[in-house]
Motif scaffolding. Structure first.
Motif, PDB file in Angstrom:
ATOM      1  N   ARG A   1      11.470  -1.023  -6.929  1.00 38.15           N
ATOM      2  CA  ARG A   1      10.032  -1.280  -6.775  1.00 38.15           C
ATOM      3  C   ARG A   1       9.780  -2.255  -5.639  1.00 38.15           C
ATOM      4  N   GLU A   2      10.573  -3.326  -5.594  1.00 38.24           N
ATOM      5  CA  GLU A   2      10.391  -4.327  -4.553  1.00 38.24           C
ATOM      6  C   GLU A   2      10.703  -3.754  -3.165  1.00 38.24           C
ATOM      7  N   ALA A   3      11.512  -2.706  -3.116  1.00 35.88           N
ATOM      8  CA  ALA A   3      11.842  -2.061  -1.843  1.00 35.88           C
ATOM      9  C   ALA A   3      10.806  -1.023  -1.432  1.00 35.88           C
ATOM     10  N   GLY A   4       9.767  -0.851  -2.242  1.00 35.99           N
ATOM     11  CA  GLY A   4       8.689   0.050  -1.866  1.00 35.99           C
ATOM     12  C   GLY A   4       8.700   1.409  -2.533  1.00 35.99           C
ATOM     13  N   PHE A   5       9.495   1.562  -3.589  1.00 38.61           N
ATOM     14  CA  PHE A   5       9.539   2.819  -4.326  1.00 38.61           C
ATOM     15  C   PHE A   5       8.779   2.673  -5.646  1.00 38.61           C
TER      16      PHE A   5
ATOM     17  N   ASP B   1      -5.933  11.347 -11.146  1.00 38.35           N
ATOM     18  CA  ASP B   1      -5.454  10.177 -11.886  1.00 38.35           C
ATOM     19  C   ASP B   1      -5.095   9.070 -10.887  1.00 38.35           C
ATOM     20  N   LYS B   2      -5.740   7.907 -11.008  1.00 35.13           N
ATOM     21  CA  LYS B   2      -5.566   6.826 -10.035  1.00 35.13           C
ATOM     22  C   LYS B   2      -4.129   6.338  -9.964  1.00 35.13           C
ATOM     23  N   ALA B   3      -3.423   6.346 -11.088  1.00 35.27           N
ATOM     24  CA  ALA B   3      -2.048   5.847 -11.105  1.00 35.27           C
ATOM     25  C   ALA B   3      -1.125   6.684 -10.236  1.00 35.27           C
ATOM     26  N   TRP B   4      -1.534   7.916  -9.908  1.00 27.87           N
ATOM     27  CA  TRP B   4      -0.647   8.828  -9.191  1.00 27.87           C
ATOM     28  C   TRP B   4      -1.123   9.192  -7.795  1.00 27.87           C
ATOM     29  N   GLN B   5      -2.218   8.627  -7.364  1.00 30.93           N
ATOM     30  CA  GLN B   5      -2.745   8.980  -6.040  1.00 30.93           C
ATOM     31  C   GLN B   5      -1.888   8.441  -4.902  1.00 30.93           C
ATOM     32  N   ALA B   6      -1.181   7.342  -5.133  1.00 34.29           N
ATOM     33  CA  ALA B   6      -0.389   6.734  -4.065  1.00 34.29           C
ATOM     34  C   ALA B   6       1.084   7.093  -4.146  1.00 34.29           C
TER      35      ALA B   6
ATOM     36  N   PRO C   1       0.829  -1.207   0.000  1.00 33.46           N
ATOM     37  CA  PRO C   1       0.000   0.000   0.000  1.00 33.46           C
ATOM     38  C   PRO C   1       0.867   1.263   0.000  1.00 33.46           C
ATOM     39  N   GLY C   2       0.381   2.312  -0.649  1.00 31.68           N
ATOM     40  CA  GLY C   2       1.104   3.571  -0.664  1.00 31.68           C
ATOM     41  C   GLY C   2       0.952   4.308   0.659  1.00 31.68           C
ATOM     42  N   PRO C   3       1.467   5.524   0.736  1.00 30.90           N
ATOM     43  CA  PRO C   3       2.104   6.262  -0.368  1.00 30.90           C
ATOM     44  C   PRO C   3       3.549   5.826  -0.601  1.00 30.90           C
TER      45      PRO C   3
END
Length: 335
Positions: A90-94, A148-153, A63-65
């Motif tokens: 990405r796997e580290a949460g970025f 934009d959903k892709a950028w909310q998190a 889960p984000g952010p």
């Protein structure tokens, strides 16, 4: 690689146009992305410059952010490259956003081969790349505000910038490198930087004059075989000199013994079987997996420290690496 006038095509050994296209493309061509990876590709239109910017966004499964790392490819690259680094971060949460820069991307190889690749290594393309960074961050903010959903998190207040080779020059420009000509290519929004195979710009300015205005955290990464594929230098020492010009306090240098220019491109599959300027030493090929693993781990620690203020990541970076694969000639210098 340094921005300079094209050198003769026969430097360090002749190479045919067909081989040049194949070998240069090997710097950047993608390998298959794991099916489970959250990857979204699209192209953003910069109407003010009449320019399309292809992008690839990797989103963590958590889960984000999420903090954001923006990545700039090397000369002749594309948004599909550097999947080793993109997946590790990405796997580290970025969240990781790979930019593609028209005018210095794969189309240059397809249309002009090695000669076209050389010609694209110029100041105008660097200026265009720096403008791409500004546009992409502006547009991401606009999209987030618009829902934009892709950028909310995505945390657009916690941005890192990274790149390889020409992408490292792009990273230096955005961080605040100075040039003999007037102008400022910097962007104030990235909070930390990681440059893979950086180099100084040839000219009248000293290292301190070029890099002394970079006051945000900056890591330079190179290795003993990280020479210029076009032949102006054969080791990573000129790239390591970037560290010497950075102000003390927030700088870092990672040096990997036996790593070459292709090591730092971060492509999962080995695609090069070349000669001339693209021939790889056996040591670089043999240690590539180890080097990738080391750099993936250390770069994650760098981002966690410098973007998130993680004291545990800082402590791990400030002690000698304990994992297997760290060689006697490797070094990490902080400060």
């Amino acid at each position: 690689m340094s921005i300079s006038a094209p050198a003769p095509l026969t430097a360090r050994g002749g190479i045919s146009r067909r081989d040049a296209i194949t070998l240069a493309a090997a710097l950047v061509l993608p390998c298959a992305v794991p099916a489970a990876t959250a990857v979204h590709d699209e192209t953003w239109r910069d109407a003010a410059r009449n320019r399309d910017i292809p992008l690839r966004l990797r989103s963590p499964g958590s889960p984000g952010p999420w903090p954001l790392i923006v990545y700039s490819h090397g000369l002749g690259g594309s948004r599909e490259g550097a999947d080793v680094w993109g997946e590790a971060w990405r796997e580290a949460g970025f969240a990781v956003l790979h930019m593609q820069h028209p005018g210095s991307d794969t189309e240059v190889i397809r249309s002009g081969g090695l000669r076209g690749l050389r010609a694209a290594a110029n100041g105008q393309q660097l200026i265009a790349r720096a403008a791409d960074v500004r546009f992409v961050l502006d547009e991401a903010m606009r999209r987030q505000r618009s829902g934009d959903k892709a950028w909310q998190a995505v945390r657009l207040d916690t941005v890192g910038l990274s790149g390889h080779s020409f992408g490292a020059l792009t990273t230096l420009a955005a961080a605040g490198q100075r040039y003999p000509a007037p102008g400022d290519l910097s962007d104030p929004r990235p909070r930390a930087f990681l440059a893979l195979s950086p180099s100084s710009t040839r000219g009248r300015l000293s290292l301190q004059e070029q890099f002394g205005a970079i006051t945000r955290p900056f890591m330079a990464v190179t290795g003993s075989l990280d020479g210029d594929p076009f032949g102006s230098f054969e080791t990573g020492q000129p790239r390591a000199q970037v560290y010497e010009g950075l102000p003390p306090g927030q700088r870092a240098l990672l040096w990997l013994d036996g790593a070459d220019h292709m090591t730092f491109a971060g492509n999962r599959q080995q695609r090069i079987n070349g000669r001339g300027p693209f021939q790889r030493a056996a040591m670089a090929q043999q240690r590539e997996d180890v080097h990738h693993a080391l750099l993936a781990r250390l770069s994650v620690l760098w981002w966690r420290w410098r973007l998130l203020g993680d004291p545990g990541a800082q402590a791990l970076l400030q002690q000698p690496p304990a994992e297997s694969g760290w060689a006697a000639g490797d070094r990490l210098t902080l400060g």
